[in-house]
Scaffold this motif. Sequence first.
Motif, mmCIF file in Angstrom:
data_model
loop_
_atom_site.group_PDB
_atom_site.id
_atom_site.type_symbol
_atom_site.label_atom_id
_atom_site.label_comp_id
_atom_site.label_asym_id
_atom_site.label_seq_id
_atom_site.Cartn_x
_atom_site.Cartn_y
_atom_site.Cartn_z
ATOM 1 N N MET A 1 20.847 12.252 -1.472
ATOM 2 C CA MET A 1 20.625 12.335 -2.585
ATOM 3 C C MET A 1 19.622 11.983 -3.649
ATOM 4 O O MET A 1 18.152 12.299 -4.180
ATOM 5 C CB MET A 1 21.514 13.336 -3.332
ATOM 6 N N SER A 2 18.997 10.566 -3.291
ATOM 7 C CA SER A 2 18.426 9.477 -3.856
ATOM 8 C C SER A 2 17.130 9.757 -3.240
ATOM 9 O O SER A 2 16.893 10.037 -2.312
ATOM 10 C CB SER A 2 19.274 8.475 -4.229
ATOM 11 N N VAL A 3 16.079 9.646 -4.258
ATOM 12 C CA VAL A 3 14.920 9.615 -3.610
ATOM 13 C C VAL A 3 14.573 7.674 -3.025
ATOM 14 O O VAL A 3 14.575 6.707 -3.607
ATOM 15 C CB VAL A 3 13.695 10.191 -4.262
ATOM 16 N N VAL A 4 13.668 7.635 -1.825
ATOM 17 C CA VAL A 4 12.969 6.213 -1.603
ATOM 18 C C VAL A 4 11.719 6.591 -2.515
ATOM 19 O O VAL A 4 10.942 6.819 -2.693
ATOM 20 C CB VAL A 4 12.353 6.867 -0.248
ATOM 21 N N SER A 5 11.819 5.191 -2.965
ATOM 22 C CA SER A 5 11.374 4.994 -4.394
ATOM 23 C C SER A 5 9.802 4.041 -4.025
ATOM 24 O O SER A 5 9.474 3.829 -4.895
ATOM 25 C CB SER A 5 11.507 4.497 -5.225
ATOM 26 N N VAL A 6 9.675 3.762 -2.466
ATOM 27 C CA VAL A 6 8.477 3.055 -1.704
ATOM 28 C C VAL A 6 6.992 3.746 -1.856
ATOM 29 O O VAL A 6 7.035 4.791 -0.952
ATOM 30 C CB VAL A 6 8.942 2.385 -0.864
ATOM 31 N N PRO A 7 6.261 3.478 -1.907
ATOM 32 C CA PRO A 7 4.825 4.638 -2.232
ATOM 33 C C PRO A 7 4.299 4.574 -0.753
ATOM 34 O O PRO A 7 4.769 3.596 -0.120
ATOM 35 C CB PRO A 7 3.637 4.250 -2.574
ATOM 36 N N GLN A 8 4.703 5.853 -0.088
ATOM 37 C CA GLN A 8 4.167 6.018 1.089
ATOM 38 C C GLN A 8 2.271 5.369 1.512
ATOM 39 O O GLN A 8 2.130 5.534 0.906
ATOM 40 C CB GLN A 8 4.397 7.469 2.055
ATOM 41 N N VAL A 10 -0.812 4.603 2.323
ATOM 42 C CA VAL A 10 -1.994 6.009 2.625
ATOM 43 C C VAL A 10 -2.509 5.577 4.199
ATOM 44 O O VAL A 10 -3.085 4.958 4.511
ATOM 45 C CB VAL A 10 -3.465 6.243 1.680
ATOM 46 N N PRO A 11 -2.383 6.649 5.380
ATOM 47 C CA PRO A 11 -2.694 6.429 6.495
ATOM 48 C C PRO A 11 -4.269 5.813 6.893
ATOM 49 O O PRO A 11 -5.214 6.001 5.765
ATOM 50 C CB PRO A 11 -2.696 7.946 6.962
ATOM 51 N N LEU A 12 -5.209 5.430 7.879
ATOM 52 C CA LEU A 12 -6.120 4.955 8.285
ATOM 53 C C LEU A 12 -6.151 3.618 7.820
ATOM 54 O O LEU A 12 -6.486 3.631 6.886
ATOM 55 C CB LEU A 12 -7.273 6.144 7.791
ATOM 56 N N ALA A 15 -10.215 -0.470 6.394
ATOM 57 C CA ALA A 15 -10.976 -0.650 5.212
ATOM 58 C C ALA A 15 -9.891 -1.379 4.132
ATOM 59 O O ALA A 15 -8.991 -0.705 3.996
ATOM 60 C CB ALA A 15 -11.378 0.374 4.184
ATOM 61 N N GLY A 17 -8.444 -2.033 -0.033
ATOM 62 C CA GLY A 17 -9.270 -2.105 -1.348
ATOM 63 C C GLY A 17 -9.498 -0.508 -1.857
ATOM 64 O O GLY A 17 -10.903 -0.290 -0.364
ATOM 65 N N ALA A 18 -9.923 -0.088 -3.056
ATOM 66 C CA ALA A 18 -10.879 1.673 -3.116
ATOM 67 C C ALA A 18 -11.962 0.879 -3.592
ATOM 68 O O ALA A 18 -11.865 1.113 -4.942
ATOM 69 C CB ALA A 18 -9.557 2.288 -3.944
ATOM 70 N N GLU A 19 -12.942 0.542 -2.583
ATOM 71 C CA GLU A 19 -14.207 -0.043 -3.347
ATOM 72 C C GLU A 19 -15.136 1.153 -3.576
ATOM 73 O O GLU A 19 -14.535 2.039 -3.103
ATOM 74 C CB GLU A 19 -14.841 -1.346 -2.240
#
Lengths: 275, 338
Positions: A1-8, A10-12, A15, A17-19
């Motif tokens: 019932m509890s939720v995993v709190s680690v952000p998944q 993002v694949p790929l 690269a 950082g989001a430059e």
Amino acid sequence: MSVVSVPQPVPLAGAAGAEPAPPAGPLAPRARLFPALGAVYTAQLSRARVARIPLLFVATFQSVGIMVLMRGVVGAGSGAARAVVSGSSVLVVAFVALNLLAQYFGQLRAAGGLDTYATLPVPPASVVLGAAAAYASFTVPGTFVTAIAGCALFHLPFANLWVLLAVVPLAGAALSGLGAALGLLAPRQELATLAGQLGMSAALLLGIVPPGNLPAPIGWLRDLMPSTYGVQAFAATFAPHPDWTGVLADLSVCAGVGVVSLGLATWAFRRAAYR
Amino acid sequence: MSTGTQASDGGPGAAGATVWRVRGLVKTYPAGRGRRAGAAVRANDGIDLDIRAGEIFGLLGPNGAGKSTLVRQLTGLLRPDAGRVELYGHDLVAHPDRAARLIGYLGQESSALDELTVALAAETTGRLRGLSSRAARAERDDVLDELALTPIADRPLKRLSGGQRRLACFAATLVGDRRMLVLDEPTTGMDPVARRAVWAAVDRRRRERAATALIVTHNVIEAETVLDRVAVIDQGRIIASDTPSALKASVEGEVRLDLVWRDQPPLEIPEVAALRDRAELAGRRWTLRLPQQRAREIVASVTGGPAFAALDDFTLAAPSLEDVYLALGGREKGLVKA
Ligand SMILES: Nc1ncnc2c1ncn2[C@@H]1O[C@H](COP(=O)(O)OP(=O)(O)O)[C@@H](O)[C@H]1O
Ligand SMILES: [Mg+2]
């Protein structure tokens, strides 16, 4: 019932950082005018075959019916007979190119179908010209059937019917450009349909009634209808010695109006598709 | 753990480079005139988005939230009143025509293709994306095979069921191989097999060709299972943007408790009467969002006391994205769980 709190993640991978994106990635090619026109033409023709054949019958029967009616009041072989046969034949073009095309573009616009074309890298002219050409060429059999029936009914010569091969595309260009522009410019779909129908009625009345009998204002209106010049050109070819210069002049008017009205329709397409 | 909306700005944890950057997008539809008069609608009210290479990014929101309006501006169909849109370094507000050369777009409408056969719809789309007829036919065959549409390739779209037609339009979207796919409610009306085919095809393009996808949906389950990140949109604003699990973590510790009464709820019992003010009422069903501990206490007291006789059913469930949406202040009831 509890939720995993680690952000998944993002694949790929790769690269970091989001430059800011690297300047200007590659663009896919545009579709070129004529191949795209050909593709729209093919698609529209197949579509017309599925959906519009009954309507072509209606258009042809309507024209043949008018000629049968007129046969009672117009003598065979007369000048009026030429006008009736010619007007009825071009009416098939007006029915499909003006009326049905106005309706088609009105519907397409109302239902959001223009988005499909607007999100493809295709010149608006390809879409408008392809659809117009398909509708116009779709009228060829009906026009010939009408003309042949008319010549038989009114004892006119069959020799110059080949001129329809010029009349249909040129009158077709002028009328379908007008039809497409009406369909794309009308603020609402019902108005597009109405305008197309009115245009066709005008082509019917002004094209078939011999010009001598018309009051002046209606005569001017007649001069404004592009179909008039197609009718005039075709009617002239029934004469024993046709005035080919006059025929050519009338067809040139059709061509000129065709260029202008297709240009207008292309502009209207751009305006309707990208808001 | 969760960084809330900040994650969309791409912290050090972000993987792909931002390929789609949207800032301050505003769109207002003018008030209707004449008989259809109404107030102006601000359908997008300052939207910021960052979509990264290779991700499946979702826009989730109820009907009327402004999703299609946003997508239409991103694809060059609609001119924003204000704001910037940059895709792969191209300014799409200044050059909306470039969108068609970068994006494979599946709109909510398909009327332009409706009278074509499945095969011709795909082939024509390919040719209008600039492919030669040979290339268009080859890609058409591949895509129809991939989506198992070959058996119905010769049927006109308008003779197909809604879900099949949608899949055929999706097939047309894939022909011509775009790096960015924009799909507005792609799976509407589809059965589970077709849905799986859609997501498998998107995933394959992402893996093999580094394609990126922007998906519009109002389906919570789909959003939770297929999206890498999701922006929740409500009344023209983005109220959250993160991975589905991080968003759900923001309501972690909360659960949803549904109580279904047989007939009339026993309001004479003070505990039940107190619950009523906190619940969302839908006929005999009451829905409450509560901390886990409190929910357990309520279940214990309702099932152990006199109220039990009036109770038909109850469920305790982990929070879904719908709960996130409501917890974030979403006010509409238009999200679908299916
Ligand atoms: N062409 C339009 N003219 C006027 N209002 C519109 C138009 N399109 C959408 N709207 C309004 O803008 C809001 C957002 O609509 P939309 O973007 O279609 O939402 P969604 O796709 O999330 O369901 C709604 O209130 C809708 O009624
Ligand atoms: Mg929508």
